[in-house]
Scaffold this active site. Structure first.
Site, PDB file in Angstrom:
ATOM      1  N   ASP A 237       1.033  -1.224   0.079  1.00 27.92           N
ATOM      2  CA  ASP A 237      -0.169   0.374   0.229  1.00 27.92           C
ATOM      3  C   ASP A 237       0.848   1.480  -0.016  1.00 27.92           C
ATOM      4  OD1 ASP A 237       1.042  -0.578   2.685  1.00 27.92           O
ATOM      5  OD2 ASP A 237      -0.928  -0.054   3.776  1.00 27.92           O
ATOM      6  N   TYR A 238       2.027   1.481   1.004  1.00 29.84           N
ATOM      7  CA  TYR A 238       2.859   2.371   1.015  1.00 29.84           C
ATOM      8  C   TYR A 238       3.549   2.431  -0.689  1.00 29.84           C
ATOM      9  CZ  TYR A 238       6.532   5.483   2.922  1.00 29.84           C
ATOM     10  OH  TYR A 238       7.023   6.924   3.031  1.00 29.84           O
ATOM     11  N   SER A 239       4.600   1.711  -0.970  1.00 30.45           N
ATOM     12  CA  SER A 239       4.675   1.977  -2.495  1.00 30.45           C
ATOM     13  C   SER A 239       3.449   2.061  -3.607  1.00 30.45           C
ATOM     14  CB  SER A 239       5.719   0.430  -2.726  1.00 30.45           C
ATOM     15  OG  SER A 239       6.552   0.087  -1.764  1.00 30.45           O
TER      16      SER A 239
ATOM     17  N   SER B 130       0.832   3.777  -2.683  1.00 27.29           N
ATOM     18  CA  SER B 130       0.477   5.304  -2.616  1.00 27.29           C
ATOM     19  C   SER B 130       2.481   6.605  -2.429  1.00 27.29           C
ATOM     20  CB  SER B 130       0.656   5.398  -1.360  1.00 27.29           C
ATOM     21  OG  SER B 130       1.854   5.290  -0.023  1.00 27.29           O
ATOM     22  N   LYS B 131       3.127   5.645  -3.000  1.00 26.78           N
ATOM     23  CA  LYS B 131       4.285   6.873  -3.378  1.00 26.78           C
ATOM     24  C   LYS B 131       4.474   7.022  -4.940  1.00 26.78           C
ATOM     25  CE  LYS B 131       4.935   8.500   0.595  1.00 26.78           C
ATOM     26  NZ  LYS B 131       4.569   9.682   0.749  1.00 26.78           N
TER      27      LYS B 131
END
Length: 270
Positions: free
Chosen positions: A154-156, A158-159
């Protein structure tokens, strides 16, 4: 924006980490910083720290995961300060969980803060920049938006969306002749506590970044009008490596330790 003197600079995620460090540096350069964060107590402490050093700072508590909170905070900021000269979308969150371990609420919160908040802030403050004929929108993304990492789905993602957001804005502004600059920043892991426990196999090539150095580099990039900052330089190798067959790319990610960098992750205690 070649200088910060008397400029109004809004920084999200300003209560700690590189957000706080950027605020201190910009205020020391004469900037009038507007600090946003969900942590009201630490946000007030940063504002007091800046004021004690002779700088100008105001604090606005805001939960960037909520659209209504952003709208209310933006309305307050515009009413109290007028148009913003520099918007630094710095706030970010990470859970560091495998896909099936993360809840829907956690995934949605990650995208709300890391991806949707920069959209909403840009839409809130871009009209003021256009009216005054200048502005600068800074997006703090991540190296993991260039090369994804296990336990950061999710973080990757989103970035990666944040990087595309900046690129689209830059091209849109150039196409339309808009006098607003953009800067995207993609750092490797930064030792702020947010990624507590991460490891790097080759610290000379991929060091865990010191927050003071990252903050200083970002401030310098804004002053110089740089469009993209990637830290450290070795992260740039991810671009040509993507031309390789996927199995080769994956093997290199494993060799450099990137695929295992989150194995001992604990993160910041909430």
């Amino acid at each position: 924006m070649s200088e910060f003197q008397s400029r109004r600079v809004l920084i999200t995620g300003a209560a700690s980490g590189i957000g706080r460090l950027m605020a201190l540096r910009i205020a020391a350069r004469g900037g009038r910083v507007i600090l946003w964060d969900v942590d009201a107590a630490h946000l007030a402490a940063v504002a007091a720290e800046i004021a004690a050093a002779g700088g100008q700072a105001s604090a606005v508590a805001c939960n960037l995961a909520e659209r209504e909170a952003i709208e209310a905070a933006a309305a307050r900021t515009l009413a109290e300060h007028g148009a913003v000269d520099v918007l630094i979308n710095n706030a970010g969150i990470v859970d560091g969980k495998r896909l099936l371990e993360a809840t829907d609420a956690e995934i949605e919160r990650t995208f709300a803060v890391n991806t949707l908040a920069p959209f909403r802030l840009a839409r809130a403050f871009l009209p003021g920049m256009l009216a005054q004929g200048r502005g600068h929108i800074v997006t703090i993304a991540s190296a993991s938006g260039i090369a994804a990492v296990p336990r950061l789905a999710d973080y990757s993602a989103s970035k990666a969306a944040a990087i595309a957001f900046d690129e689209s804005l830059r091209l849109e502004f150039a196409h339309d002749g808009v006098p607003v600059k953009t800067t995207v920043v993609c750092p490797f892991y930064v030792a702020t506590g947010m990624f507590e426990g991460v490891r790097t196999r080759f610290p000379l090539l991929l060091p865990i970044m010191e927050p003071e150095a990252v903050a200083a580099r970002i401030v310098r990039a804004i002053e110089r009008g740089e469009s993209r900052v990637i830290l450290p330089w070795f992260v740039r190798c991810a671009f040509p490596l993507r031309l390789l067959p996927i199995s080769w790319f994956d093997a290199l990610m494993d060799f450099f330790g990137i695929s295992k960098s989150m194995d001992a992750f604990t993160g910041r205690k909430r």
